[in-house]
Design a protein around this motif. Structure first.
Motif, PDB file in Angstrom:
ATOM      1  N   GLY A  90       0.613  -1.492  -0.558  1.00 23.90           N
ATOM      2  CA  GLY A  90       0.179  -0.124   0.073  1.00 23.90           C
ATOM      3  C   GLY A  90       1.359   1.168   0.192  1.00 23.90           C
ATOM      4  N   ARG A  91       2.034   1.324  -0.275  1.00 21.30           N
ATOM      5  CA  ARG A  91       2.932   2.290  -0.528  1.00 21.30           C
ATOM      6  C   ARG A  91       2.981   2.864  -1.443  1.00 21.30           C
ATOM      7  NH1 ARG A  91       9.145   0.708   0.770  1.00 21.30           N
ATOM      8  NH2 ARG A  91       8.600  -0.331  -0.616  1.00 21.30           N
ATOM      9  N   ILE A  92       3.091   4.638  -1.608  1.00 21.80           N
ATOM     10  CA  ILE A  92       3.125   5.144  -2.913  1.00 21.80           C
ATOM     11  C   ILE A  92       4.311   5.668  -3.502  1.00 21.80           C
ATOM     12  CG2 ILE A  92       2.475   7.341  -3.813  1.00 21.80           C
ATOM     13  CD1 ILE A  92       0.155   7.793  -1.784  1.00 21.80           C
ATOM     14  N   LEU A  93       4.684   4.352  -4.256  1.00 20.12           N
ATOM     15  CA  LEU A  93       5.890   5.142  -5.173  1.00 20.12           C
ATOM     16  C   LEU A  93       5.682   5.504  -6.451  1.00 20.12           C
ATOM     17  CD1 LEU A  93       6.988   1.322  -5.475  1.00 20.12           C
ATOM     18  CD2 LEU A  93       7.442   2.218  -3.360  1.00 20.12           C
ATOM     19  N   TYR A  94       6.776   6.377  -6.434  1.00 19.26           N
ATOM     20  CA  TYR A  94       7.160   7.705  -7.579  1.00 19.26           C
ATOM     21  C   TYR A  94       8.505   6.602  -8.068  1.00 19.26           C
ATOM     22  CZ  TYR A  94       4.252  10.364  -5.003  1.00 19.26           C
ATOM     23  OH  TYR A  94       2.895  11.128  -4.199  1.00 19.26           O
ATOM     24  N   ALA A  95       8.785   6.742  -9.741  1.00 15.71           N
ATOM     25  CA  ALA A  95       9.575   6.082 -10.644  1.00 15.71           C
ATOM     26  C   ALA A  95       9.160   7.185 -11.959  1.00 15.71           C
ATOM     27  CB  ALA A  95       9.820   4.679 -10.490  1.00 15.71           C
ATOM     28  N   PRO A  96      10.486   6.841 -12.876  1.00 18.73           N
ATOM     29  CA  PRO A  96       9.994   7.819 -13.994  1.00 18.73           C
ATOM     30  C   PRO A  96       9.328   6.751 -14.994  1.00 18.73           C
ATOM     31  CG  PRO A  96      12.484   7.326 -13.641  1.00 18.73           C
ATOM     32  CD  PRO A  96      11.828   6.524 -12.980  1.00 18.73           C
ATOM     33  N   SER A  97       8.355   7.923 -15.432  1.00 13.47           N
ATOM     34  CA  SER A  97       6.645   7.388 -16.525  1.00 13.47           C
ATOM     35  C   SER A  97       7.615   7.406 -17.939  1.00 13.47           C
ATOM     36  CB  SER A  97       5.575   8.057 -16.175  1.00 13.47           C
ATOM     37  OG  SER A  97       4.790   7.605 -16.967  1.00 13.47           O
ATOM     38  N   MET A  98       6.995   6.369 -18.560  1.00 14.63           N
ATOM     39  CA  MET A  98       7.279   6.097 -20.492  1.00 14.63           C
ATOM     40  C   MET A  98       5.578   5.499 -20.195  1.00 14.63           C
ATOM     41  SD  MET A  98      10.115   7.210 -21.587  1.00 14.63           S
ATOM     42  CE  MET A  98      10.623   5.698 -22.842  1.00 14.63           C
ATOM     43  N   PRO A  99       5.494   5.475 -21.681  1.00 14.36           N
ATOM     44  CA  PRO A  99       4.593   4.753 -22.166  1.00 14.36           C
ATOM     45  C   PRO A  99       4.768   3.132 -22.231  1.00 14.36           C
ATOM     46  CG  PRO A  99       5.123   6.026 -24.240  1.00 14.36           C
ATOM     47  CD  PRO A  99       5.651   6.281 -22.716  1.00 14.36           C
ATOM     48  N   GLY A 100       3.473   2.115 -21.627  1.00 12.21           N
ATOM     49  CA  GLY A 100       4.559   0.531 -21.288  1.00 12.21           C
ATOM     50  C   GLY A 100       5.012   0.227 -20.495  1.00 12.21           C
ATOM     51  N   ASN A 101       4.249  -0.529 -19.532  1.00 14.80           N
ATOM     52  CA  ASN A 101       5.250  -0.580 -18.415  1.00 14.80           C
ATOM     53  C   ASN A 101       6.295  -1.262 -18.736  1.00 14.80           C
ATOM     54  OD1 ASN A 101       3.464   0.098 -16.770  1.00 14.80           O
ATOM     55  ND2 ASN A 101       2.089  -2.211 -16.930  1.00 14.80           N
ATOM     56  N   LYS A 102       6.529  -2.177 -19.782  1.00 14.32           N
ATOM     57  CA  LYS A 102       8.140  -2.525 -20.046  1.00 14.32           C
ATOM     58  C   LYS A 102       9.361  -1.041 -19.928  1.00 14.32           C
ATOM     59  CE  LYS A 102       7.285  -6.915 -21.005  1.00 14.32           C
ATOM     60  NZ  LYS A 102       7.020  -8.676 -22.272  1.00 14.32           N
ATOM     61  N   THR A 103       8.269  -0.764 -20.754  1.00 15.07           N
ATOM     62  CA  THR A 103       9.543   0.472 -21.176  1.00 15.07           C
ATOM     63  C   THR A 103      10.024   1.962 -19.744  1.00 15.07           C
ATOM     64  OG1 THR A 103       8.192   0.495 -23.406  1.00 15.07           O
ATOM     65  CG2 THR A 103      10.123   2.458 -22.947  1.00 15.07           C
ATOM     66  N   GLY A 104       9.380   1.857 -18.834  1.00 17.40           N
ATOM     67  CA  GLY A 104       9.309   2.913 -17.852  1.00 17.40           C
ATOM     68  C   GLY A 104      10.286   1.844 -16.863  1.00 17.40           C
ATOM     69  N   GLN A 105       9.950   0.358 -16.498  1.00 16.13           N
ATOM     70  CA  GLN A 105      10.536  -0.102 -15.925  1.00 16.13           C
ATOM     71  C   GLN A 105      12.056  -0.509 -16.056  1.00 16.13           C
ATOM     72  OE1 GLN A 105       8.368  -3.682 -15.288  1.00 16.13           O
ATOM     73  NE2 GLN A 105       6.879  -3.252 -14.134  1.00 16.13           N
ATOM     74  N   SER A 106      12.209  -0.595 -17.151  1.00 12.90           N
ATOM     75  CA  SER A 106      13.539  -0.789 -17.889  1.00 12.90           C
ATOM     76  C   SER A 106      15.086   1.236 -18.240  1.00 12.90           C
ATOM     77  CB  SER A 106      13.968  -1.193 -18.900  1.00 12.90           C
ATOM     78  OG  SER A 106      13.134  -0.166 -20.051  1.00 12.90           O
ATOM     79  N   LEU A 107      13.569   1.719 -17.749  1.00 12.04           N
ATOM     80  CA  LEU A 107      14.276   2.780 -18.455  1.00 12.04           C
ATOM     81  C   LEU A 107      15.543   3.666 -17.366  1.00 12.04           C
ATOM     82  CD1 LEU A 107      14.155   5.682 -19.983  1.00 12.04           C
ATOM     83  CD2 LEU A 107      12.887   6.516 -18.285  1.00 12.04           C
ATOM     84  N   PRO A 108      15.825   3.378 -16.321  1.00  9.14           N
ATOM     85  CA  PRO A 108      16.534   4.126 -14.973  1.00  9.14           C
ATOM     86  C   PRO A 108      17.818   2.906 -15.166  1.00  9.14           C
ATOM     87  CG  PRO A 108      14.670   3.661 -14.007  1.00  9.14           C
ATOM     88  CD  PRO A 108      13.954   3.283 -15.133  1.00  9.14           C
ATOM     89  N   TYR A 109      17.623   1.738 -15.971  1.00  6.47           N
ATOM     90  CA  TYR A 109      19.110   0.932 -15.851  1.00  6.47           C
ATOM     91  C   TYR A 109      20.239   0.791 -17.504  1.00  6.47           C
ATOM     92  CZ  TYR A 109      16.649  -2.390 -13.291  1.00  6.47           C
ATOM     93  OH  TYR A 109      15.489  -2.615 -12.333  1.00  6.47           O
ATOM     94  N   PHE A 110      19.362   2.389 -18.121  1.00  5.79           N
ATOM     95  CA  PHE A 110      20.827   2.826 -18.764  1.00  5.79           C
ATOM     96  C   PHE A 110      21.251   4.128 -18.540  1.00  5.79           C
ATOM     97  CE2 PHE A 110      16.711   1.254 -21.658  1.00  5.79           C
ATOM     98  CZ  PHE A 110      17.289   0.559 -22.340  1.00  5.79           C
TER      99      PHE A 110
END
Length: 222
Positions: free
Chosen positions: A147-167
């Motif tokens: 139930g915690r609110i989390l903040y992260a970079p946003s991109m269309p498509g879940n996979k794209t957004g989740q992978s973005l920080p790894y670059f």
């Protein structure tokens, strides 16, 4: 094949590559003039906040515009610019997705093609030699299983957004918080607190840094 040995000591001198994300109105675009001699690739049309800074920009309306700008940067164009800012990579992904939707009847295929193209684009611009590179991104708010609110970079498509920080080695969250007197203060968060995603692989930044990218680049050693 000849082996080309390099030293990690020279990596920062080849340019510092940063991803900065934040909520709407946080002032991501206003960070751009703090870069060393920047040129902007703008897909958002929201440069009014830096109109007084007289920063040169290239308008990105199509993927062809983006690759044309890349070719210009890699074939001797814009050598006077020490930094390249993509504002924002989230909006560029939307342009890419809309292009794919026009050519594909299957939404899943369109998202897959977008993810592939965006990975190529991010790597290409991130690896520009002898230039600092900033990519700004929108902020995504989500809730985890606890139930915690989390903040992260946003991109269309879940996979794209989740992978973005790894670059990126440097993922910074632009935060706007009120101080004890109720005044809004802007700062870049450089280390994750479990709620906001952030990282500093250089190990040279404090948890909080002033919103001055030239100072941050100098601190890293670039």
């Amino acid at each position: 094949m000849a082996i080309n040995l390099r030293s990690t000591a020279g990596l920062a001198a080849d340019g510092v590559k940063l991803l900065v994300y934040g909520q709407a109105g946080a002032g991501k675009t206003s960070l751009i003039p703090t870069l060393p001699h920047p040129v902007v690739l703008s897909a958002e049309g929201g440069l009014l906040s830096i109109v007084d800074a007289d920063v040169p920009f290239i308008e990105i309306s199509t993927m062809a515009d983006l690759w044309e700008a890349y070719e210009w940067l890699t074939t001797g164009g814009g050598v006077e610019y020490k930094s390249v800012a993509l504002d924002s990579i989230s909006e560029i992904a939307e342009v890419c997705l809309n292009t794919e939707k026009k050519t594909s009847k299957d939404p899943r295929q369109a998202y897959g093609e977008m993810q592939t193209q965006m990975a190529d684009i991010i790597r290409a611009f991130r690896d520009l030699p002898n230039r600092h590179v900033l990519m700004t991104a929108k902020c995504e708010k989500s809730t985890d299983e606890a139930g915690r609110i989390l903040y992260a970079p946003s991109m269309p498509g879940n996979k794209t957004g989740q992978s973005l920080p790894y670059f990126f080695d440097e993922v910074l969250a632009l935060r706007v918080e009120k101080d004890a007197e109720g005044l809004s203060q802007r700062a870049l968060m450089c280390d994750s607190d479990g709620i906001w995603q952030a990282k500093d692989r250089s190990g040279k930044l404090d948890t909080w840094e002033a919103p001055d990218l030239s100072a941050i680049i100098a601190k890293i050693g670039g």
